[in-house]
Design a protein around this motif. Structure first.
Motif, PDB file in Angstrom:
ATOM      1  N   PRO A   9       7.138  -2.445  -1.663  1.00 49.58           N
ATOM      2  CA  PRO A   9       7.944  -2.311  -2.878  1.00 49.58           C
ATOM      3  C   PRO A   9       9.426  -2.612  -2.664  1.00 49.58           C
ATOM      4  O   PRO A   9      10.073  -3.194  -3.540  1.00 49.58           O
ATOM      5  N   VAL A  10       9.970  -2.240  -1.519  1.00 47.22           N
ATOM      6  CA  VAL A  10      11.376  -2.541  -1.234  1.00 47.22           C
ATOM      7  C   VAL A  10      11.573  -4.037  -1.071  1.00 47.22           C
ATOM      8  O   VAL A  10      12.536  -4.627  -1.594  1.00 47.22           O
ATOM      9  N   LEU A  11      10.653  -4.712  -0.364  1.00 46.45           N
ATOM     10  CA  LEU A  11      10.782  -6.150  -0.148  1.00 46.45           C
ATOM     11  C   LEU A  11      10.583  -6.933  -1.436  1.00 46.45           C
ATOM     12  O   LEU A  11      11.092  -8.059  -1.578  1.00 46.45           O
ATOM     13  N   ILE A  12       9.843  -6.368  -2.393  1.00 47.38           N
ATOM     14  CA  ILE A  12       9.584  -7.060  -3.657  1.00 47.38           C
ATOM     15  C   ILE A  12      10.686  -6.780  -4.676  1.00 47.38           C
ATOM     16  O   ILE A  12      11.207  -7.696  -5.317  1.00 47.38           O
TER      17      ILE A  12
ATOM     18  N   VAL B 223       4.701   5.511  -7.146  1.00 46.91           N
ATOM     19  CA  VAL B 223       4.029   4.740  -8.197  1.00 46.91           C
ATOM     20  C   VAL B 223       3.892   3.282  -7.768  1.00 46.91           C
ATOM     21  O   VAL B 223       2.845   2.652  -7.962  1.00 46.91           O
ATOM     22  N   TYR B 224       4.950   2.752  -7.155  1.00 49.70           N
ATOM     23  CA  TYR B 224       4.916   1.360  -6.718  1.00 49.70           C
ATOM     24  C   TYR B 224       4.022   1.190  -5.487  1.00 49.70           C
ATOM     25  O   TYR B 224       3.374   0.152  -5.321  1.00 49.70           O
ATOM     26  N   VAL B 225       3.998   2.208  -4.618  1.00 51.63           N
ATOM     27  CA  VAL B 225       3.083   2.160  -3.464  1.00 51.63           C
ATOM     28  C   VAL B 225       1.637   2.129  -3.947  1.00 51.63           C
ATOM     29  O   VAL B 225       0.807   1.356  -3.453  1.00 51.63           O
ATOM     30  N   ASP B 226       1.326   2.951  -4.967  1.00 51.65           N
ATOM     31  CA  ASP B 226      -0.032   2.965  -5.526  1.00 51.65           C
ATOM     32  C   ASP B 226      -0.373   1.621  -6.157  1.00 51.65           C
ATOM     33  O   ASP B 226      -1.526   1.164  -6.099  1.00 51.65           O
ATOM     34  N   ALA B 227       0.634   0.968  -6.782  1.00 54.46           N
ATOM     35  CA  ALA B 227       0.394  -0.344  -7.381  1.00 54.46           C
ATOM     36  C   ALA B 227       0.035  -1.373  -6.311  1.00 54.46           C
ATOM     37  O   ALA B 227      -0.819  -2.236  -6.516  1.00 54.46           O
ATOM     38  N   VAL B 228       0.690  -1.269  -5.150  1.00 52.65           N
ATOM     39  CA  VAL B 228       0.371  -2.175  -4.039  1.00 52.65           C
ATOM     40  C   VAL B 228      -1.063  -1.930  -3.556  1.00 52.65           C
ATOM     41  O   VAL B 228      -1.818  -2.881  -3.309  1.00 52.65           O
ATOM     42  N   LYS B 229      -1.443  -0.663  -3.417  1.00 53.03           N
ATOM     43  CA  LYS B 229      -2.812  -0.348  -2.987  1.00 53.03           C
ATOM     44  C   LYS B 229      -3.840  -0.897  -3.981  1.00 53.03           C
ATOM     45  O   LYS B 229      -4.887  -1.427  -3.595  1.00 53.03           O
ATOM     46  N   GLU B 230      -3.534  -0.783  -5.286  1.00 60.26           N
ATOM     47  CA  GLU B 230      -4.461  -1.287  -6.304  1.00 60.26           C
ATOM     48  C   GLU B 230      -4.603  -2.800  -6.214  1.00 60.26           C
ATOM     49  O   GLU B 230      -5.705  -3.334  -6.335  1.00 60.26           O
TER      50      GLU B 230
ATOM     51  N   SER C 107       1.843 -15.397  -8.244  1.00 64.32           N
ATOM     52  CA  SER C 107       0.738 -14.864  -9.049  1.00 64.32           C
ATOM     53  C   SER C 107       1.224 -14.419 -10.429  1.00 64.32           C
ATOM     54  O   SER C 107       0.610 -14.738 -11.448  1.00 64.32           O
ATOM     55  N   LYS C 108       2.307 -13.652 -10.492  1.00 68.90           N
ATOM     56  CA  LYS C 108       2.900 -13.180 -11.754  1.00 68.90           C
ATOM     57  C   LYS C 108       1.859 -12.598 -12.714  1.00 68.90           C
ATOM     58  O   LYS C 108       1.786 -12.948 -13.873  1.00 68.90           O
ATOM     59  N   ASN C 109       1.002 -11.776 -12.233  1.00 73.27           N
ATOM     60  CA  ASN C 109      -0.017 -11.191 -13.105  1.00 73.27           C
ATOM     61  C   ASN C 109       0.475  -9.849 -13.648  1.00 73.27           C
ATOM     62  O   ASN C 109       1.658  -9.516 -13.560  1.00 73.27           O
ATOM     63  N   THR C 110      -0.439  -9.098 -14.202  1.00 74.08           N
ATOM     64  CA  THR C 110      -0.043  -7.800 -14.764  1.00 74.08           C
ATOM     65  C   THR C 110       0.509  -6.870 -13.713  1.00 74.08           C
ATOM     66  O   THR C 110       1.264  -5.954 -14.020  1.00 74.08           O
ATOM     67  N   TRP C 111       0.139  -7.152 -12.453  1.00 68.42           N
ATOM     68  CA  TRP C 111       0.666  -6.311 -11.371  1.00 68.42           C
ATOM     69  C   TRP C 111       2.174  -6.428 -11.269  1.00 68.42           C
ATOM     70  O   TRP C 111       2.869  -5.490 -10.917  1.00 68.42           O
ATOM     71  N   TRP C 112       2.713  -7.601 -11.577  1.00 66.10           N
ATOM     72  CA  TRP C 112       4.169  -7.796 -11.572  1.00 66.10           C
ATOM     73  C   TRP C 112       4.830  -6.872 -12.585  1.00 66.10           C
ATOM     74  O   TRP C 112       5.922  -6.373 -12.369  1.00 66.10           O
ATOM     75  N   GLU C 113       4.129  -6.645 -13.742  1.00 69.48           N
ATOM     76  CA  GLU C 113       4.664  -5.734 -14.748  1.00 69.48           C
ATOM     77  C   GLU C 113       4.622  -4.291 -14.235  1.00 69.48           C
ATOM     78  O   GLU C 113       5.503  -3.485 -14.541  1.00 69.48           O
ATOM     79  N   GLN C 114       3.577  -3.982 -13.445  1.00 71.00           N
ATOM     80  CA  GLN C 114       3.512  -2.635 -12.882  1.00 71.00           C
ATOM     81  C   GLN C 114       4.675  -2.368 -11.940  1.00 71.00           C
ATOM     82  O   GLN C 114       5.086  -1.224 -11.756  1.00 71.00           O
ATOM     83  N   MET C 115       5.222  -3.437 -11.372  1.00 74.86           N
ATOM     84  CA  MET C 115       6.385  -3.285 -10.506  1.00 74.86           C
ATOM     85  C   MET C 115       7.693  -3.297 -11.302  1.00 74.86           C
ATOM     86  O   MET C 115       8.772  -3.315 -10.728  1.00 74.86           O
TER      87      MET C 115
END
Length: 842
Positions: A220-223, A167-174, A269-277
């Motif tokens: 995802p691991v580094l984040i 799920v987190y890998v897909d979030a990075v791709k997005e 950035s702290k956008n919605t992507w941060w919430e996805q993580m």
């Protein structure tokens, strides 16, 4: 900020953070004390070989022990080492699975068939064992805090908010697709990665995509840190093994800087992507540090020497002649004559023993030398074929013990070894080489080929083709290994599907598969992309032929069949490169031969299982399925071939030729790029067809046929054909040849004979518009000119027409830079092109 430390052993330790000072200053480590030691097998690769020495093992364990100690004593607040270990857990994460991308990109291991993953897991398991041994060397109090796991252990644990890792890998791709700044930073990381591992390398499109995928899985691991057993390890420590001023250290620094910029960009950035993580807005994520170990191996050599000389501690003390022992007193006496009389019988017995031993040894040596000379004379006599009516013998190479010309043929990378010998001997029509201890006559001119076939009677040869026990074990019941009668019987049965008259039943499938391959490879790619068509087209002939051999239902097993092709290629490489392994009798003494037997048995069992599954799924009442397998099952009670003959011919005709077929297609595309006027002429000849055409439309485009045969003439994939055995005594070019002599066609010399082909090294398809009988006999593209014809000849011709016509109609083919000749590389028994191409849409 860089921090240099001196550890307890006096070794230099450099600490490099992966985040800016601003981020580190605002980071609260008190609640994030759990640490993860992220270990990349690439750092230990030089010590992880399968044949690793004791010295390498000691070095690897010493490095692992140092890495564990630094992980336990590291203080993330000060980026330094504490005097004592705190009470936190240390998780050692072996990043093994991700190394499959490394193997696929830089070591050319196939990721689709799982070969790259197998190499990565084997390396990871060896590294796990090293860290477990290093852990066992620590005090129990420290060792109890350490857990060693692999990447899949972390993925499968799934204790991260109940979310699977992908799920987190897909979030990075997005995020890559939505944010240009993020995408540019990922590109920078990838470029730094290439510079650190293979400076100056130019990656192909599919390799670049794999490298991006590697970064997506690592981010995802580094984040977020590592989640394992409900614990969040938010301090990531990365041990690296470099010299302080090495080039590799500088390149690793560039890679670290690129990742730092990427991570800081994400934190800001702290956008919605941060919430996805699943990170709170005030959470800055994980902290990462490089721990660079330098000069940590200074004691390894001493440890090895200590082990090697351990037996010195058990050496008996020397005898002191001045002591009070009886021996000492005896030696101090002046009565030497007494001892001489005592020693004479002993010396006499020793002398007799030495004389007897020397006599026996001398007799054995004499017998061995005599047998050796007799054998040597017998071997040399085999190849001394005389000329009729002349006091001379055939020209040829000298015999080199024990394998003759075979080692040179095995190591030749471009396939021109025999052609070079032919030139050195003065371009004779026939000449002699040594296939091991057996002499073989090479035919290098159409006249000698005609003379051989006029005297040779294939029906008189009852023995099957013998090319070493591994090939016999792999496919001895196949069409190409059989004697004349059996070969004709099997060939006749398979031509029920493969004859030119039957090709129309499969034309739609051939057209769809070829066009889908072209679209998958070339469509919507950047204009500056370089393509390795040998790699891209590797499975094209297999995927087309599968329909003819086994039917449409077999495509359900396509991925597994590709893995089987990879396994067969490895087995054939071992067979081709082997020397003593192929010698009858001796191979039974070699452990490697038993390992090879086991692998071949496993390969055959795996392929047989797939065939049985396909048979179980066949609809026996469906007469529309005209594949060889369907016909075989329908005719089972009165079939002309056995199941073993069907299976081995399928291995020989479907699985084995994948690289060879791709090589023929690729040679054609390279030659069209090298000779633009031929490409332009072909494009003009099919312009009237438009973009939608099929095999029926191409039937009368004979220029395509001429291009194929000219390509096969100029760049044959084989160095020589399947050997024949002379059926009787015969005379070829005035050379008196005894019965059962091995006769082989020198394919390259035949195809490039200047007396037969004017301007032989020039690509001129027009030469086949009018061809003489002599020239027709000089081309050996799909066999030896008689009964040994390629089973898939008509299928390959149809595929070649479609592939070349569609590509030329839609793209301009060009080379990155001009070339004089096509560079080639060796594959098992064949030679394939090594050249990149540009394809510009028209």
């Amino acid at each position: 900020m860089q921090v240099n430390q001196i550890d307890s052993d006096g070794h230099v330790v450099r600490v490099e953070p992966w985040q800016s000072n601003l981020v580190a200053a605002t980071y609260d480590c008190s609640a994030q004390a759990h640490r993860c030691l992220g270990v990349s097998p690439a750092q230990f690769r030089k010590y992880l070989g399968k044949n690793s020495t004791m010295k390498n093992d000691l070095k690897a364990e010493q490095l692992a022990r140092k890495a564990l100690e630094h992980g336990l004593f590291f203080d993330c607040n000060t980026s330094s080492l504490l005097p004592t270990a705190d009470s936190t857990e240390l998780l050692v994460l072996i990043v093994d699975t991700l190394q499959q991308f490394n193997y696929a990109i830089f070591h050319k291991k196939n990721i689709e068939t799982g070969t790259a993953l197998r190499y990565a897991l084997e390396e990871g398991n060896r590294l796990k064992a090293i860290f477990e041994r290093a852990k066992a060397q620590l005090p129990n109090k420290l060792a109890s805090k350490i857990t060693v796991i692999g990447w899949e252990d972390m993925i499968q644990d799934n204790n991260d908010n109940g979310k699977p890792y992908h799920v987190y890998v897909d979030a990075v791709k997005e995020q890559m697709n939505q944010c240009n700044k993020f995408a540019s930073n990922v590109t920078r990381v990838c470029q730094a990665f290439v510079s650190a591992r293979k400076p100056g390398a130019q990656l192909l499109a599919h390799q670049w995509a794999l490298l991006q995928l590697y970064v997506f899985h690592e981010l995802p691991v580094l984040i977020r840190g590592v989640y394992f057993k409900s614990i969040n390890y938010s301090i990531i420590l990365h041990p690296t093994i470099v010299e302080l001023e090495s080039h590799h250290s500088q390149e690793c620094g560039h890679q670290r800087d690129a990742i730092q910029v990427l991570l800081d960009c994400l934190r800001q950035s702290k956008n919605t992507w941060w919430e996805q993580m699943h990170l709170e807005s005030n959470n800055l994520g994980a902290l990462a540090f490089d721990i660079q170990l330098s000069h940590a191996l200074s004691n390894a050599d001493e440890e090895v020497k200590a082990i090697e000389h351990l037996s010195d501690a058990f050496v008996s003390p020397s005898i002191d002649a001045s002591s009070n022992s009886p021996i000492g007193n005896s030696l101090s006496r002046p009565f030497w004559l007494t001892y001489l009389v005592f020693l004479l019988p002993i010396l006499a017995n020793i002398g007799i023993w030495l004389l007897t031993t020397w006599t026996v040894f001398g007799s054995i040596v004499s017998l061995v030398i005599a047998a050796w000379l007799a054998l040597w004379h017998s071997i040399l006599q085999k190849g001394k074929w005389s000329r009729r009516g002349a006091n001379s013998i055939v020209l040829g190479t000298p015999f080199r013990f024990p394998f003759g010309d075979l080692p040179s043929m095995q190591t030749c990378q471009n396939g021109y070894y025999l052609n070079k010998i032919h030139q050195q001997l003065g371009h004779p029509k026939v000449y002699r080489i040594w296939m091991g201890p057996q002499a073989a006559l090479m035919l290098a001119h159409p006249d000698s080929v005609r003379q051989f076939w006029n005297q040779h009677n294939e029906r008189m040869i009852e023995r099957d083709v013998k090319l070493g026990w591994p090939l016999i074990m792999l496919m001895s019941q196949g069409l190409g290994f059989k004697s004349y009668a059996d070969r004709n019987r099997i060939n006749k049965y398979f031509h029920g599907s493969f004859a030119s008259a039957r090709m129309h039943l499969f034309e739609t499938h051939i057209e769809q598969t070829v066009i889908s391959y072209i679209d998958k490879i070339l469509a919507n790619k950047p204009h500056d992309t370089l393509f390795d068509m040998q790699h891209e087209l590797k499975y094209l002939a297999h995927d087309v032929g599968l329909h003819l051999f086994c039917g449409a239902h077999a495509t359900e097993y396509l991925s597994e069949l590709h893995e089987i092709v990879e396994e067969l290629e490895e087995l054939m490489s071992i067979t081709f490169d082997a020397k003593w392994l192929n010698v009858d009798g001796i191979h039974r003494l070699l452990p490697a031969s038993y390992r090879l037997r086991s692998r071949i048995s496993s390969f055959r069992a795996r392929f047989m299982t797939i065939l049985i599954k396909l048979i179980d799924h066949l609809n026996y009442d469906n007469d529309e399925n005209d594949s060889v397998l369907a016909r075989f099952v329908r005719d089972l009670n009165a079939c002309e071939i056995t199941f073993e003959e069907f299976m081995d011919t399928t291995i020989e005709g479907l699985l084995a030729p994948t690289e060879g077929s791709a090589a023929t297609f690729t040679y054609t595309l390279i030659l069209l790029a090298q000779y633009p006027h031929v490409q332009a002429k072909l494009r003009e000849s099919i312009r009237h067809l438009g973009n939608s055409f099929d095999l029926t439309h191409l039937h009368n485009v004979h220029y395509l046929d001429h291009i194929l045969v000219e390509c096969q003439r100029l760049y044959p994939i084989f160095m020589f054909n399947v050997p024949e055995l002379a059926s009787s005594d015969m005379v070829i070019d005035d050379i008196c040849l005894p019965k059962n002599t091995m006769v082989i066609l020198d394919v390259v010399s035949l195809n490039r004979n200047e007396n037969v082909w004017p301007q032989a090294l020039v690509f001129k398809p027009e030469r086949f518009e009018t061809i003489t009988e002599e020239q027709r006999k000089a081309v050996h593209a799909f066999g030896n000119g008689r009964s040994r014809r390629c089973l898939g000849e008509h299928m390959i011709k149809a595929m070649h027409k479609l592939l070349v016509a569609h590509i030329v109609q839609r793209y301009e083919i060009s080379l990155p830079e001009p070339i004089e000749t096509i560079k080639r590389k060796r594959r098992p028994f064949i030679y394939v092109p090594e050249q990149l191409l540009h394809f510009t849409p028209l």
